[in-house]
Design a protein around this motif. Sequence first.
Motif, PDB file in Angstrom:
ATOM      1  N   LEU A  17       0.855  -1.190   0.000  1.00 36.35           N
ATOM      2  CA  LEU A  17       0.000   0.000   0.000  1.00 36.35           C
ATOM      3  C   LEU A  17       0.891   1.240   0.000  1.00 36.35           C
ATOM      4  O   LEU A  17       1.662   1.460   0.939  1.00 36.35           O
ATOM      5  N   LEU A  19       1.364   4.887   0.615  1.00 36.97           N
ATOM      6  CA  LEU A  19       0.672   5.933   1.370  1.00 36.97           C
ATOM      7  C   LEU A  19       1.179   7.339   1.050  1.00 36.97           C
ATOM      8  O   LEU A  19       0.721   8.316   1.638  1.00 36.97           O
ATOM      9  N   MET A  22      -1.522   9.748  -0.063  1.00 37.65           N
ATOM     10  CA  MET A  22      -2.488  10.075   0.992  1.00 37.65           C
ATOM     11  C   MET A  22      -1.918  11.123   1.958  1.00 37.65           C
ATOM     12  O   MET A  22      -2.620  12.020   2.403  1.00 37.65           O
ATOM     13  N   VAL A  25      -2.209  14.477   0.361  1.00 34.62           N
ATOM     14  CA  VAL A  25      -3.588  15.003   0.409  1.00 34.62           C
ATOM     15  C   VAL A  25      -3.950  15.426   1.826  1.00 34.62           C
ATOM     16  O   VAL A  25      -4.576  16.464   2.037  1.00 34.62           O
ATOM     17  N   LEU A  29      -5.131  19.087   2.971  1.00 29.93           N
ATOM     18  CA  LEU A  29      -6.379  19.349   3.702  1.00 29.93           C
ATOM     19  C   LEU A  29      -6.102  20.140   4.981  1.00 29.93           C
ATOM     20  O   LEU A  29      -6.832  21.077   5.310  1.00 29.93           O
ATOM     21  N   PHE A  33      -7.664  23.808   5.833  1.00 30.35           N
ATOM     22  CA  PHE A  33      -8.485  24.144   7.001  1.00 30.35           C
ATOM     23  C   PHE A  33      -7.810  25.179   7.894  1.00 30.35           C
ATOM     24  O   PHE A  33      -8.481  26.014   8.500  1.00 30.35           O
ATOM     25  N   ARG A  41     -12.462  36.277  18.397  1.00 32.91           N
ATOM     26  CA  ARG A  41     -12.211  36.631  19.801  1.00 32.91           C
ATOM     27  C   ARG A  41     -13.541  36.645  20.552  1.00 32.91           C
ATOM     28  O   ARG A  41     -14.567  37.015  19.982  1.00 32.91           O
ATOM     29  N   PRO A  42     -13.511  36.276  21.833  1.00 29.02           N
ATOM     30  CA  PRO A  42     -14.768  36.257  22.590  1.00 29.02           C
ATOM     31  C   PRO A  42     -15.340  37.666  22.743  1.00 29.02           C
ATOM     32  O   PRO A  42     -14.623  38.594  23.099  1.00 29.02           O
TER      33      PRO A  42
END
Lengths: 139, 122
Positions: A17, A19, A22, A25, A29, A33, A41-42
């Motif tokens: 396999l 990897l 992966m 990717v 990602l 994000f 801020r609060p």
Amino acid sequence: MRIRTKSSRTNVENFTLNLASMIDVTFLLLIFFMVTTVLIRPEDRLTPLLKTRSDETAAQQDFQPQRIEVLIMEGLPTYRLSDQQFTISTDLQAALMPLPKEPGIFINVEDQVPIGFAVGALQAAHDAGFTKVTYVPVS
Amino acid sequence: MIDVVFLLIIFFMTTAQFAKLTRAEVELPREQGEQNRVPEEEGIVINITLGGNIVVSTEYVTLDRLELLVQEEIQRARGRNAEKVRVLIRADRNCDAAVLNRVVTRLQHMGVGAARIATEIP
């Protein structure tokens, strides 16, 4: 990375396999994000009533609420409560503590005062126990 | 593997909550606020930037345009009662109160009885 499994049978089967793609990717990602995340801020709020100068004058006929003037004096933003002057909101709050809370309080804010300083007066009135705090713009 | 990764991407894209861009980048007054943790309906959010610009939903607006937007909000409000309209003012702490005063005066003339002024919890 290479994963090998051995079957129970006599014939050995190689299973590989890859990897690498992966991981690419996954990192992509992760970066996506991280970039798109918005750090907030609060926040909280103060809720003053709104009155104009003319309304304030009309209201004076019925009762006499306390009044804080937020203005610039000798180049410094200042809170004025009757004949007392403060430049720190905590001092203002201490002066507001013994006052009667029922009639409420008007906060007259002049145009030249920084908003942060004016909001300090709202906070001081709230912390001193006034429930009826009214923002009055003075232009 | 590729199928699963694409599936994940589609999943995150469809479930991501795209925050409403109602909040402009302003330095709010550093105060504790009312410390009332009850969540409230946001209503119309009026941002006042350091430069004295009024921003509503990423749109730079004049006082007249703001009045129209608030009127629309009043129309949407329960019972068309201006008193019940929720207005959140997010003003930069270093900006002069002149713009805030003009906004408050307009709101008051429109019958808005109270506004919420946002603070940043220090």
